[in-house]
Structure formats: C-alpha cells, structure tokens
Design an enzyme around this catalytic site. Sequence first.
Site: not given
Length: 467
Positions: A166, A287, A293, A300
């Site tokens: 979970h 970024s 970042k 992704e």
Amino acid sequence: MADDTTDTKSSNQMWGGRFASGPDAIMEEINASIGFDKKLFAQDIRGSIAHATMLAHQGIISADDKDKIVHGLNTILSEIESGNFEFSRQLEDIHMNVEARLATLIGPAAGRLHTARSRNDQVALDFRLWVKEELQKTEQMLTGLIAAFLDRAEEHAESVMPGFTHLQTAQPVTFGHHCMAYVEMFGRDRARVRHAIEHLDESPIGAAALAGTGYPIDRHMTAKALGFREPTRNSIDTVSDRDFAIEFLSIAAIAGMHLSRLAEEIVIWSTPQFGFVRLSDAFSTGSSIMPQKKNPDAAELVRAKTGRINGSLVALLTIMKGLPLAYSKDMQEDKEQVFDAAESLELAIAAMTGMVRDMTVNTARMKAAAGSGYSTATDLADWLVREAGLPFRDAHHVTGRAVALAESKGCDLAELPLSDLQAIHPDITDKVYDVLTVEASVASRKSFGGTAPSEVRRQIAFWRARN
Ligand code: ARG
C-alpha cells in the site's frame, strides 16, 4: 505486364485490365499504405527472391527469368537502402512499388514473379518476418535489462530498504531483493517473447489469395529458405491471421506495464522526500525556471509510452474482432500499431537499462527509512512466538501495544526501555533487541525466495546461469 505506354494515373498497371479509370484522389489516400509499409521493403524483397527461386526450381518459371528477377530485386534493395528509390502512392503499397520497379528494370520477366502468390500471402509473410525480427531484438534487449539488474542486485544484496505494501512501510527488505523482483518480471516477459517466436515460426507464402494454388509449388522449400520452421498448415487461416501481431502487442503491453511500474518507483525514489536514488545527468533534465530541480523525464516517458502500447493492442484487437475470414483490407491497419508499439517498447527498455545502470543508490537514506515506521514490528511478534511461546495472534496484539507506546513516546521500537516492554509482556527479555534492527530482520528471512542476503545471492546465481 506494363509496357511503356501504361499510365498508372489512368488505370492501375497491376489490375488495369478490368478498370477503365484510376481511383478518386480520396480513394487513393485512404487505400495507400506505402507511407508506412515501406518499412517492410527488405522482408518483401527477401520473400520475393525465395519465391522466385522456388518457382524456377519447380519448373514454373525459367531459370533465366528467375536470374533476371533476383538480379532486379537485389538492385531494388540497394536502391532503397541508399535512398535512391522513389516510392509512389499511386502504387499503393510496398509490394506493388517493388514489382513496378522490377518491371522497369527487367521488362516482361517481372510479370512472372507474382505467379502462384497473392498480396495476401505476401503481406502475411513480410509482416511475420518483420515481427519475428522485432521479437528477436526484444529478447536481446530484455537480456540486457536483466543483466543491468543482476549487477545492481549483486552490489546491493545487503543494502536494506523499506519494503512497502500500500506504499506504506511494511517490512525491511534488501535493495538487491527488490531488483531481483524485476528480474523475475522481465524474465517472464522474455519467456513470452520466446514462445511467441515459436508460435509464428511458420511460413505463410504459398497460401496465395486464400485457397492455395494449382501450381506445383514447394512451400517447404520457401519456408526453409526464409528461416521458418515449417509452412503454415491452412491457407485460409494463413491470410486471415494476425494473432502473431496481437501476441507481439500483448507481450509489449505486459512488458510495458512492468517497465511502467519500475518507472513509477524511480519517479518516487528520486524525489527529495525519498532520496533513495539519484538519476544520472544522462537520464534526467533540469527545469528552465527552478534551478534546484532534476526531473526524471525518461522514467515519466517510459510510463507514458506504456499507454501508447496499450492503445495499439486495443486498436488491433478491435480492428480484427469483426472480420469474416479471410483477408479484408481492414488488416492493412495492423502495421502502424505494431511499428509504433515496437518503437515505444525499444525506447522504453533502452532508457530503463540506462537508468538502472547509471543511477546512484543512496544506501544511507534507504537504511534510515527502512528502520522508520515500525518496520520491525513483525520481527517482535515473531520473537514472542519463537522465544516466549505465544500464539501468533496474541503476539500480534502485544506488538501492537508496543507500537502504540513507541508512537506515543515518539521513538522507535528499539528505543523503548526493557521495563516498558516488560510492562506489556513479562516474558520479554533484553535478547529481543537483537531482532529489532533492520539488518537482523532482513537476515532472518531465509525462507526460499526471501529477502535475506543469502537468499538474494541464490536468486542472482539462478539468473546468472540463465542470462
Ligand atoms: N497493402 C495491403 C495490406 O497491407 C496488402 C495486401 C492487399 N491485398 C488485397 N487483397 N488488396 O494489407
């Protein structure tokens, strides 16, 4: 066969006999597949060479015509490979583009190539050859990905991390064990690929339009020449079947699902909050406005490519589900789905292999997280069963009270003083502290397939012998 005065615009040179005029512009556009099936040029030419060779061997065409055909086809192959071939949409597809060029190159002998075959068995052949090669490539790429995981697993057979259910801290595991879970998944994907190669290893050529042919062809000869195990057994099935393509897509979808779960884990692990792994510069981006970042774009995109692959699978299943036997033009729509999915899958496996090989594993962060969230609670319960003779359900209850107490004090289980633990159950001794560390917890899970470093090493050895 076409002579110099035949105009492809006014009527088709392959079936112009029955047609007085050429197609409407929209007809041409919806009908043409050359824009994508030109990818099959090498398979088409290989198939035609094998077919012509067999026709001559069987005395169906002359050796002289066969030589001209084979020579012409080889010329076309080098023209296409060197970018000196002009594909024509009026000629619809790769099969007719090649044949028309052959006619220009060698004259009337070209017209004998299409004896005892149809574009229906021709396209089935070309596409099978293509899918077979793609499956072989996929098999190798999966082997590379498995190898990358085996190396990381070996390096981290003892590195502890939290195991999750979970996405909540469950029990400590080793990072090597987690890596080996992916080896199992990609190992099954590779087994599916091998099965699929076996399934499709039958030669369609010679099924002709659907009914076979009256010419004395030798389908065993062409099957052998093209590297197939044997010819297909039923000519109607042969020109109707696209399940080899659907099988490729389902395997791609399942492998994609595995890759996507891994991608998701990498996305989570590489957040500053988790900090379990750091992706290399080679597999991340910055970024444009937030200098701090480092984004896991490759992971992704692997996750997203999986969506595309699933789309292709559903598209082809849907295209095929309503078709009566045998060939229908709907089936022309099979190729783009497979080509697109193959490209996505190759990219996804390659990117994942790179990420797994390159990423830096932060064992200190993993270890700290492994000990938090009362991850050794099960070990305490097991200790109570083993050392104090409690039934597991009672031990579970006692442990629950210990966790609640630790929680209220804001400390770990291992930080509770013995007097606190004995107040919960008098049989607890200071020996209990031996199992409350994550290392002890992990080392104790020696059951077959478990997370103990000795077991992880056994799993690695199993796969090393099979990779
Ligand atoms: N371009 C066609 C395809 O991809 C080739 C087969 C055409 N056959 C036919 N009977 N029109 O399916």
